[in-house]
Design a protein around this motif. Structure first.
Motif, short mmCIF file in Angstrom:
data_model
loop_
_atom_site.label_atom_id
_atom_site.label_comp_id
_atom_site.label_asym_id
_atom_site.label_seq_id
_atom_site.Cartn_x
_atom_site.Cartn_y
_atom_site.Cartn_z
N LEU A 1 16.03 -45.21 51.20
CA LEU A 1 16.04 -46.60 50.75
C LEU A 1 16.96 -47.46 51.61
O LEU A 1 16.65 -48.61 51.92
CB LEU A 1 16.45 -46.69 49.28
N ALA A 2 18.10 -46.88 52.00
CA ALA A 2 19.05 -47.60 52.85
C ALA A 2 18.41 -47.94 54.20
O ALA A 2 18.59 -49.05 54.72
CB ALA A 2 20.32 -46.77 53.05
N LYS B 1 9.84 -49.50 46.77
CA LYS B 1 10.70 -48.41 46.29
C LYS B 1 9.85 -47.25 45.77
O LYS B 1 10.15 -46.09 46.04
CB LYS B 1 11.62 -48.90 45.17
N LEU C 1 15.20 -54.13 47.54
CA LEU C 1 13.84 -53.80 47.98
C LEU C 1 12.84 -54.09 46.87
O LEU C 1 13.14 -53.88 45.69
CB LEU C 1 13.75 -52.31 48.36
N LYS D 1 19.60 -52.20 49.86
CA LYS D 1 18.56 -51.31 49.35
C LYS D 1 18.20 -51.65 47.91
O LYS D 1 17.07 -51.44 47.49
CB LYS D 1 18.97 -49.84 49.49
N HIS E 1 18.46 -42.09 48.53
CA HIS E 1 19.28 -43.27 48.79
C HIS E 1 19.36 -43.56 50.29
O HIS E 1 19.39 -44.72 50.70
CB HIS E 1 20.67 -43.11 48.18
N GLU F 1 15.19 -48.33 54.87
CA GLU F 1 14.19 -49.39 54.67
C GLU F 1 14.88 -50.74 54.50
O GLU F 1 14.44 -51.74 55.08
CB GLU F 1 13.32 -49.08 53.45
N GLY F 2 15.94 -50.78 53.72
CA GLY F 2 16.68 -52.02 53.56
C GLY F 2 17.25 -52.53 54.87
O GLY F 2 17.21 -53.72 55.16
N ASN G 1 23.44 -51.64 54.65
CA ASN G 1 23.30 -50.25 54.19
C ASN G 1 23.66 -49.20 55.23
O ASN G 1 23.61 -48.00 54.93
CB ASN G 1 21.86 -49.94 53.71
#
Length: 85
Positions: A54-55, A73, A68, A65, A51, A57-58, A9
């Protein structure tokens, strides 16, 4: 491109933004956490979106992402909406 671009990501733009806020290694990203890293990015780019969060965290988890867990999420979405400008 540096070490962070090897993570899922993380492309050129996110890597440059992380570097601009002082996060240059995988270890620094993991220690900072997705939420705090996103807040730092948001301080220099008000268009930082869900986004990107989320990226991050991924990337920390080493997964896309989209992979997840749904519960995580949802936590991140709540965080995002409570902090977006």
């Amino acid at each position: 491109m540096g070490q962070l671009a090897n993570l899922p990501n993380i492309g050129k733009v996110i890597e440059e933004q992380l570097s601009a806020v002082g996060i240059e290694t995988t270890e620094q990203l993991v220690q900072t956490g997705a939420e705090n890293a996103w807040l730092k990015i948001q301080s220099i780019d008000s268009s930082a979106c869900i986004h990107r969060l989320l990226a991050l965290e991924g990337a920390i988890r080493g997964i896309k992402k989209t992979d997840l867990p749904a519960e995580r999420k949802e936590e991140l979405k709540k965080f995002y909406f409570s902090h977006k400008k």
